[in-house]
Design a protein around this motif. Structure first.
Motif, PDB file in Angstrom:
ATOM      1  N   ARG A  19       0.824  -1.229   0.000  1.00 14.77           N
ATOM      2  CA  ARG A  19       0.000   0.000   0.000  1.00 14.77           C
ATOM      3  C   ARG A  19       0.844   1.258   0.000  1.00 14.77           C
ATOM      4  O   ARG A  19       0.349   2.337   0.284  1.00 14.77           O
ATOM      5  N   HIS A  20       2.126   1.124  -0.276  1.00 10.24           N
ATOM      6  CA  HIS A  20       3.037   2.275  -0.376  1.00 10.24           C
ATOM      7  C   HIS A  20       3.040   3.143   0.878  1.00 10.24           C
ATOM      8  O   HIS A  20       2.992   4.366   0.807  1.00 10.24           O
ATOM      9  N   PHE A  21       3.082   2.479   2.035  1.00 15.08           N
ATOM     10  CA  PHE A  21       3.170   3.260   3.282  1.00 15.08           C
ATOM     11  C   PHE A  21       4.525   3.953   3.343  1.00 15.08           C
ATOM     12  O   PHE A  21       5.564   3.344   3.029  1.00 15.08           O
ATOM     13  N   ALA A  22       4.486   5.216   3.737  1.00 14.30           N
ATOM     14  CA  ALA A  22       5.719   5.999   3.864  1.00 14.30           C
ATOM     15  C   ALA A  22       6.164   6.004   5.332  1.00 14.30           C
ATOM     16  O   ALA A  22       5.461   5.500   6.211  1.00 14.30           O
ATOM     17  N   ARG A  23       7.306   6.641   5.589  1.00 20.17           N
ATOM     18  CA  ARG A  23       7.840   6.692   6.964  1.00 20.17           C
ATOM     19  C   ARG A  23       6.874   7.385   7.915  1.00 20.17           C
ATOM     20  O   ARG A  23       6.822   7.090   9.100  1.00 20.17           O
ATOM     21  N   ASP A  24       6.118   8.296   7.304  1.00 21.46           N
ATOM     22  CA  ASP A  24       5.168   9.095   8.064  1.00 21.46           C
ATOM     23  C   ASP A  24       3.848   8.337   8.196  1.00 21.46           C
ATOM     24  O   ASP A  24       2.848   8.732   7.616  1.00 21.46           O
ATOM     25  N   CYS A  25       3.857   7.228   8.892  1.00 17.41           N
ATOM     26  CA  CYS A  25       2.625   6.433   8.991  1.00 17.41           C
ATOM     27  C   CYS A  25       2.484   5.939  10.427  1.00 17.41           C
ATOM     28  O   CYS A  25       3.366   6.161  11.253  1.00 17.41           O
ATOM     29  N   THR A  26       1.380   5.285  10.711  1.00 20.32           N
ATOM     30  CA  THR A  26       1.152   4.780  12.073  1.00 20.32           C
ATOM     31  C   THR A  26       0.613   3.354  12.020  1.00 20.32           C
ATOM     32  O   THR A  26      -0.297   3.058  11.247  1.00 20.32           O
TER      33      THR A  26
END
Ligand SMILES: NC(=O)c1ccc[n+]([C@@H]2O[C@H](COP(=O)([O-])OP(=O)(O)OC[C@H]3O[C@@H](n4cnc5c(N)ncnc54)[C@H](O)[C@@H]3O)[C@@H](O)[C@H]2O)c1
Length: 363
Positions: A95-102
């Protein structure tokens, strides 16, 4: 009081534990919103907990504008492994999660430990939130930042210290928790009283009926006190070099039972309950506490449907499982014992024969 907040102080950051005890809930999800970084959220749960609580949490977060995905893992300690971590990474990368995720851990200690470890390692560390749904996870594993998975050669062998952004403990989740799991969590609750606070033991005795009836307000107070004890220990010793060892009260003995009986046959908390009786007997044998204290400890464990008698294990086998070879390490095993109810300490200062007697007497 329908909601209490406790702040945990750690070297990396301070974070709140929200303890919700009322049936008529405030919007629980709104508590989490300030602690979610970015807009991408992955909720990780298991096949037992997801059907109960996943949809409410997902819908709540979506209504606050977050992009929410989930990863539902199989249920069980046997799945606390690298395969499950890879499944979490897969869900994030697909899902292309970036570093800025939770990441949000929705479940018991198994899910909490795994999600914490996935969060600690994905892109060298991303945010995570704990939503513990077992008593053990609320009073123990979700507090303190120890995360990890099992390796075929040992339990919890791979891991990291990684603190959550916040913890949300809702007493309503105990309504669906099996009684045996609730009792296992009570072993850890009773442990805090025995190692840290005799007044809390009296409180547990006085409130036993309300606790067994799952009275939300009483459970909220109980969970709050346990989290406060654990937070106090973690603040003093985040990396387990000293006082945190006291949390192992009953665990060295309990480990013998778990290993001998095969993990899963005895729940961890059940083995710890018997282990605490054995540690108390050892303390009495060394003249540190009275036999009446041991009787009191057995009584409170029985009150919460916990076992107090070990399965039959040969004494030398038990010593071997304690990691002790009688011939080469005479008397060097370290145990957490009691000086009094509410006061624990670590010692290797005892005769091996005393330990052998305790193991023989309790089996
Ligand atoms: N990180 C730490 O400091 C720490 C401390 C203690 C234990 N642990 C770890 O915690 C794990 C044990 O945690 P646990 O006792 O929560 O076990 P668990 O996570 O396996 O949960 C127990 C069972 O209850 C089910 N369940 C969870 N919540 C439920 C609910 N509300 N309703 C119905 N069913 C529910 C689970 O699916 C599971 O079948 C172990 O892996 C242990 O190593 C970690």
């Amino acid at each position: 009081m329908s909601e209490q907040t406790l702040i945990v102080s750690t070297q990396s950051h301070d974070y709140p534990i929200f303890i919700q005890s009322s049936a008529d809930k405030v919007d629980l999800v709104s508590r989490l919103v300030p602690f979610i970084k970015g807009t991408q959220v992955l909720i990780v749960s298991n096949e037992t907990v997801a059907p109960l609580y996943l949809s409410e949490l997902t819908q709540g977060l979506k209504s606050h504008g977050f992009m929410v995905h989930d990863c539902v893992l199989p249920d069980g300690e046997q799945f606390k492994n690298q395969h499950s971590i890879t499944a979490i990474y897969d869900a994030l990368l697909e899902r292309h999660f970036a570093r800025d995720c939770t990441l949000i851990a929705l479940g018991g200690g198994v899910i909490g430990d795994m999600v914490g470890f996935a969060a600690a390692s994905f892109m060298r560390g991303v945010n995570f939130i704990q939503v513990p749904t077992t008593l053990l996870a609320q009073v123990d594993s979700s507090v303190g930042g120890k995360t990890g998975i099992n390796h075929p050669r040992g339990k919890n062998m791979i891991g990291a210290f990684w603190q959550p952004q916040c913890v949300l403990a809702d007493m309503a989740t105990f309504r669906t928790l099996p009684d045996r799991e609730f009792a296992a969590g009570m072993a850890e609750v009773i442990k805090y009283a025995l190692i840290m606070d005799d007044e809390f033991l009296a409180w547990l005795e006085d409130n036993a009926e309300a606790i067994r009836a799952k009275d939300g307000a009483v459970l909220g107070q109980m969970v709050y006190r346990c989290c406060a004890y654990k937070a106090q220990i973690v603040a003093a010793d985040e990396r387990e070099s000293g006082v945190r060892a006291l949390l192992n009260f009953g665990h060295t003995f309990g480990h013998v039972i778990e290993t001998h009986q095969g993990y899963g046959n005895w729940l961890h908390g059940e083995a710890v309950a018997v282990g605490m009786v054995q540690a108390a007997l050892m303390s009495a044998k060394l003249g540190l506490i009275d036999h009446a204290d041991v009787v009191r400890i057995k009584r409170i464990l029985t009150l919460f449907n916990l076992p107090t008698v070990a399965p039959a294990i040969d004494t030398q086998t038990a010593l071997g499982l304690m990691g002790h070879d009688k011939k080469v390490q005479q008397g060097k095993i370290r145990l957490v014992l009691l000086k009094a109810i509410g006061k624990a300490f670590v010692t290797a200062d005892f005769e091996l024969s005393a330990l052998e007697e305790v193991l023989a007497e309790t089996a």
